[in-house]
Each structure stands twice: as C-alpha cells, then as structure tokens.
Design a protein around this motif. Structure first.
Motif, PDB file in Angstrom:
ATOM      1  N   ILE A  89       9.788  -3.094   1.389  1.00 59.99           N
ATOM      2  CA  ILE A  89       9.210  -2.310   0.283  1.00 59.99           C
ATOM      3  C   ILE A  89       8.820  -2.947  -0.835  1.00 59.99           C
ATOM      4  O   ILE A  89       9.982  -3.423  -1.467  1.00 59.99           O
ATOM      5  CB  ILE A  89       9.731  -1.067   0.288  1.00 59.99           C
ATOM      6  CG1 ILE A  89       9.737  -0.146   1.439  1.00 59.99           C
ATOM      7  CG2 ILE A  89       8.852  -0.229  -0.823  1.00 59.99           C
ATOM      8  CD1 ILE A  89       8.574   0.338   2.049  1.00 59.99           C
ATOM      9  N   ARG A  90       7.754  -3.534  -1.094  1.00 57.00           N
ATOM     10  CA  ARG A  90       7.460  -4.423  -2.382  1.00 57.00           C
ATOM     11  C   ARG A  90       6.403  -3.376  -3.387  1.00 57.00           C
ATOM     12  O   ARG A  90       5.550  -2.818  -3.010  1.00 57.00           O
ATOM     13  CB  ARG A  90       6.757  -5.588  -1.947  1.00 57.00           C
ATOM     14  CG  ARG A  90       7.242  -6.263  -0.951  1.00 57.00           C
ATOM     15  CD  ARG A  90       8.255  -7.204  -1.483  1.00 57.00           C
ATOM     16  NE  ARG A  90       7.777  -8.401  -2.225  1.00 57.00           N
ATOM     17  CZ  ARG A  90       7.582  -9.570  -1.697  1.00 57.00           C
ATOM     18  NH1 ARG A  90       7.951  -9.805  -0.317  1.00 57.00           N
ATOM     19  NH2 ARG A  90       7.279 -10.598  -2.353  1.00 57.00           N
ATOM     20  N   ILE A  91       7.137  -3.238  -4.672  1.00 55.33           N
ATOM     21  CA  ILE A  91       6.535  -2.398  -5.585  1.00 55.33           C
ATOM     22  C   ILE A  91       5.376  -3.100  -6.657  1.00 55.33           C
ATOM     23  O   ILE A  91       5.892  -4.119  -7.421  1.00 55.33           O
ATOM     24  CB  ILE A  91       7.465  -1.805  -6.493  1.00 55.33           C
ATOM     25  CG1 ILE A  91       8.604  -0.875  -5.566  1.00 55.33           C
ATOM     26  CG2 ILE A  91       6.906  -0.869  -7.415  1.00 55.33           C
ATOM     27  CD1 ILE A  91       7.832   0.043  -4.689  1.00 55.33           C
ATOM     28  N   SER A  95       0.803  -1.129  -0.009  1.00 52.13           N
ATOM     29  CA  SER A  95      -0.028  -0.027   0.118  1.00 52.13           C
ATOM     30  C   SER A  95       1.020   1.260   0.027  1.00 52.13           C
ATOM     31  O   SER A  95       1.747   1.292   1.014  1.00 52.13           O
ATOM     32  CB  SER A  95      -0.897   0.103   1.226  1.00 52.13           C
ATOM     33  OG  SER A  95      -1.351   1.140   1.544  1.00 52.13           O
ATOM     34  N   GLY A  96       0.313   2.177  -0.972  1.00 48.78           N
ATOM     35  CA  GLY A  96       1.157   3.593  -0.945  1.00 48.78           C
ATOM     36  C   GLY A  96       1.478   4.103   0.273  1.00 48.78           C
ATOM     37  O   GLY A  96       2.526   4.760   0.589  1.00 48.78           O
ATOM     38  N   SER A  97       0.142   4.097   1.151  1.00 47.44           N
ATOM     39  CA  SER A  97       0.297   5.045   2.534  1.00 47.44           C
ATOM     40  C   SER A  97       1.150   4.292   3.519  1.00 47.44           C
ATOM     41  O   SER A  97       1.787   4.885   4.185  1.00 47.44           O
ATOM     42  CB  SER A  97      -1.236   5.141   2.932  1.00 47.44           C
ATOM     43  OG  SER A  97      -1.643   3.914   3.271  1.00 47.44           O
ATOM     44  N   HIS A  98       1.101   2.996   3.442  1.00 49.83           N
ATOM     45  CA  HIS A  98       2.090   2.229   4.510  1.00 49.83           C
ATOM     46  C   HIS A  98       3.580   2.295   3.894  1.00 49.83           C
ATOM     47  O   HIS A  98       4.428   2.662   4.772  1.00 49.83           O
ATOM     48  CB  HIS A  98       1.717   0.813   4.449  1.00 49.83           C
ATOM     49  CG  HIS A  98       0.322   0.484   4.808  1.00 49.83           C
ATOM     50  ND1 HIS A  98      -0.039  -0.952   5.159  1.00 49.83           N
ATOM     51  CD2 HIS A  98      -0.781   1.092   5.381  1.00 49.83           C
ATOM     52  CE1 HIS A  98      -1.236  -0.599   5.711  1.00 49.83           C
ATOM     53  NE2 HIS A  98      -1.630   0.525   5.817  1.00 49.83           N
ATOM     54  N   GLN A  99       3.868   2.273   2.851  1.00 46.63           N
ATOM     55  CA  GLN A  99       5.128   2.426   2.199  1.00 46.63           C
ATOM     56  C   GLN A  99       5.633   3.845   2.510  1.00 46.63           C
ATOM     57  O   GLN A  99       6.822   3.856   2.993  1.00 46.63           O
ATOM     58  CB  GLN A  99       5.081   2.190   0.676  1.00 46.63           C
ATOM     59  CG  GLN A  99       5.067   0.795   0.277  1.00 46.63           C
ATOM     60  CD  GLN A  99       4.823   0.643  -1.286  1.00 46.63           C
ATOM     61  OE1 GLN A  99       4.976   1.465  -1.977  1.00 46.63           O
ATOM     62  NE2 GLN A  99       4.844  -0.666  -1.642  1.00 46.63           N
ATOM     63  N   ASP A 100       4.814   4.854   2.348  1.00 46.07           N
ATOM     64  CA  ASP A 100       5.172   6.461   2.711  1.00 46.07           C
ATOM     65  C   ASP A 100       5.375   6.530   4.104  1.00 46.07           C
ATOM     66  O   ASP A 100       6.614   6.950   4.484  1.00 46.07           O
ATOM     67  CB  ASP A 100       4.084   7.367   2.338  1.00 46.07           C
ATOM     68  CG  ASP A 100       4.707   8.670   2.425  1.00 46.07           C
ATOM     69  OD1 ASP A 100       5.637   8.953   1.891  1.00 46.07           O
ATOM     70  OD2 ASP A 100       3.858   9.385   2.981  1.00 46.07           O
ATOM     71  N   ALA A 101       4.851   5.854   5.058  1.00 46.61           N
ATOM     72  CA  ALA A 101       4.810   6.022   6.239  1.00 46.61           C
ATOM     73  C   ALA A 101       6.410   5.123   6.720  1.00 46.61           C
ATOM     74  O   ALA A 101       7.126   5.651   7.839  1.00 46.61           O
ATOM     75  CB  ALA A 101       3.731   5.482   7.152  1.00 46.61           C
TER      76      ALA A 101
END
Length: 397
Positions: free
Chosen positions: A317-319, A274-280
C-alpha cells in the motif's frame, strides 16, 4: 525376347603399361576418399545456385547448421530438397569424437546438442539431425543426453513454437533417455510464454538468465518462469525467498539496473496506488486473517510478497494523491494500530490526499501518521493564546 543379346568380335588394343598404371592410380585415389554408401543417393551433396561445388568443398565440410539457408538448392520439389541425412556425414564427426573421448576417460559425462538455427528450419529436418546425433551417443537411463531447442531470434508466435516442440518431443529417438530443453530469447517479447507453452508441449528443461540478461533483447527471465510456476502451486526448486539480495548482487556485479516494474523483483511490482485497488487489497487481507486461509487469495497480488522477502506496509500500500480511504486506513492500522471508525475514514482520506497533492510526493507511513496526529490528536484551532502577560492596573497602583 528375340535379339536381346548380341555378340561383337573385335581385336583388343595392344597392352599399354602406362595407361594401366594411370588407371590404377586413379582408382586408388578415388578409394581414399570417404565412401558413404554404395548408393549415390545417400552421398553428401551440396547444391549451389551459381556454381557447382567441387569434390574438395564437399569433403572439407566441418561446420554444421540445421538451417538450409546457404547454399540454396536448385531442387524445386519439396520435400525432396533436404531429406537425406547420412549418419556418417562429416558434420557428425564432433559427436563421434565426444563419444570416443568420453569412453576413453574416467568420469561421468553428459552431452548436449543444440540445433542453433532451429527457428528457421523445417521441424522434421531438425528432428532428423537431432536423431542422427542421438544415434551416435545412444543415451541411456543413467546417462541422458540433452537436446536443447533454441528460439534464437524468436521468429514464431508462442503457440506455433509450442506446436513445434510437441512435434520434436513425439519424434525424438530414445525419448525416455533424452532431456528436451528450451533456450528462448526475447526478441518478440514472448520468451516467458514460449517457455511456459513449451513446457506444456513436452519440454523438460528451460535455459534462462537472471532478470532476462543476454544478447540483444536478452534470454528468458528464469525468475519470471520459476515464480509463475510457483504462483500455480508448482515448486520450481529454486530459492527466491530473498529477492532483494539477489537483485542487489545482480546490479552490483553486472552494473545493470533492474526496472522498477520487473516482475517479482521491481520496486513497484506489489505496489498499489489506486484507491479501488488499495481498498480491495485491504479487504482481502482482513478477510484472509479472519478466515485463517492457507491459500493466497488477496486481489491484485499474484503471490504473497513475504514469500520473496517483501513487506506489506512499505511495498504493497503506497500513499499518494490517488489513494483511497481504505489504503490510508490500512496503513494506520497496520503500522500504528489505529482503527478508524467507518464514518471517519473518508475525512481522514481527504486530509492525507490533500497533503500529497500539495507536496507532489508519495507519503511514507510515518508521514501519514503525522498528518493524522496533527489533525486529530494534537489538534489546535485556527488561533490560540500561547502566553498571557498581565501588568498592574492604574487603580491598583
């Protein structure tokens, strides 16, 4: 009182030697049977709803289960049903034999008793039975006994089980010389919570298995219990620093597979798509590095993955098409030392997610770099002239 005593005169029967011998033989036969106490109320009795259990059945009782499931008692007034637990009952013979053999043999022996059907037994009765066993063993400081309480089919909710364990802990004899152990199963999916609440309620020891292997739904996963303790700053004195090797050996030897989302050991347990999780996570990692923190404070990661042999770049971090600009920027910086300007991150993020969406695949860090390289380093316009051939003009000819 008047008339309390009266006298009767009668002729005695003639002496009958055969009757005397028969009576004597009957008394000798009765004396040969186990005599538990002078009080009939302390003698072993079994109650059967359908038929009267005879003396032979009573005397041959060898096995023992704590749960009064069968035969059913016809006594209706609880708690008088099953409160009598004479310490010389036949089912304690095993405890006495162990004690006798240990006393006669050189060595250091520790004994463990487990009331197998504790989950279906009145707790005070189970404690009475455990205490009767402890009275036989008489554990000492240098040679403690183990009382192992099982949640065999996990019939109680975790907080109820913890309350039962608290009662056991407070009412066991020789408590300072007894190791109170728990053996939770996972029939209701609550084995880990049973173990943790049981420890808080007074238990000293947990019996479990790697990755929750065991009968039916399995035993409690000792890795989850230990790592949960570790995440709260309690050293479980178990080394799981190379979790991948432990998992590989487990799968090879048992031929069973560890689920991708198995806590602390699965392939995806530290992964954020998830983008928000990755950003955090990316911001948390940057803040931790900047502040030189000595405690783990990164969002969405209960422990530092490195502590169990995992890595940040390939495990955290998985893309894919759901990833955000923060995660993609983190991959480029962590793996290739490329720090994207803030104004550029959104554009790079869209470019990478578009490829993942079109390919329907997760992108490796190398693939992410190749997308960045193709778009911004080795950029080429929509068309280009690769080679130019010229020929002499007619005028030159």
């Amino acid at each position: 009182p008047t008339g309390a005593i009266s006298f009767v005169e009668r002729e005695a029967a003639a002496y009958d030697e055969a009757a005397v011998l028969a009576n004597k033989a009957a008394k000798e036969q009765a004396a040969a049977k186990p005599h538990f106490s002078g009080c009939p109320g302390s003698m072993m009795r079994q109650f059967n709803r359908n038929s009267q259990v005879n003396a032979e059945t009573e005397d041959s009782a060898a096995g023992h289960t704590a749960s009064p499931v069968a035969p059913e008692s016809q006594l209706a007034q609880w708690p008088c049903q099953i409160k009598l637990v004479p310490v010389n009952a036949p089912y304690f013979d095993g405890a006495k034999l162990l004690k006798k053999l240990a006393d006669e043999t050189e060595g250091n022996f520790s004994f463990e008793y487990s009331p197998e059907s504790f989950h279906g037994t009145e707790v005070d009765y189970a404690v009475d039975v455990c205490n009767a066993v402890l009275d036989v063993w008489k554990p000492e400081t240098g040679n403690k006994a183990i009382i192992n309480i099982p949640a065999t089919v996990e019939t109680a909710m975790s907080h109820v089980f913890a309350t039962q364990i608290e009662y056991v802990s407070k009412h066991l004899k020789y408590r300072d010389n007894v190791i109170l152990s728990l053996h939770p199963h996972n029939d209701r999916g609550c084995a880990v919570s049973d173990a943790e609440l049981g420890l808080l309620a007074g238990a000293d020891r947990i019996e479990g298995t790697l990755f929750g292997n065991g009968e039916r739904t399995g035993n409690v996963d000792i890795i989850s219990v230990a790592m949960n303790m570790y995440s709260h700053g309690i050293d479980p004195v178990l080394d799981f620093s190379d979790m991948s090797t432990i998992r590989e050996k487990y799968e090879r030897l048992t031929r069973m597979r560890v689920y991708e989302r198995q806590p602390y050991a699965g392939d995806l347990v530290f992964s954020a798509f998830s983008g928000s999780h990755q950003d955090a996570i990316a911001k948390g990692m940057a803040w931790r590095k900047e502040k030189n923190c000595d405690k783990w404070t990164v969002p969405y990661l209960p422990i530092d993955p490195v502590d169990v042999g995992r890595t940040y770049d390939s495990d955290v971090i998985r893309i894919n098409s759901q990833s955000g600009k923060g995660g993609i920027s983190y991959i480029l910086k962590q793996n290739f030392s490329i720090s994207l300007p803030e104004q550029m991150r959104e554009e790079v993020g869209y470019a990478v997610k578009q490829v993942s969406d079109e390919e329907h695949k997760e992108l490796s860090p190398q693939w992410v770099y190749e997308i960045f390289e193709g778009k911004y380093i080795d950029y080429s316009p929509n068309f280009q002239i690769c080679l130019l051939y010229t020929s002499p003009s007619p005028r030159d000819a």
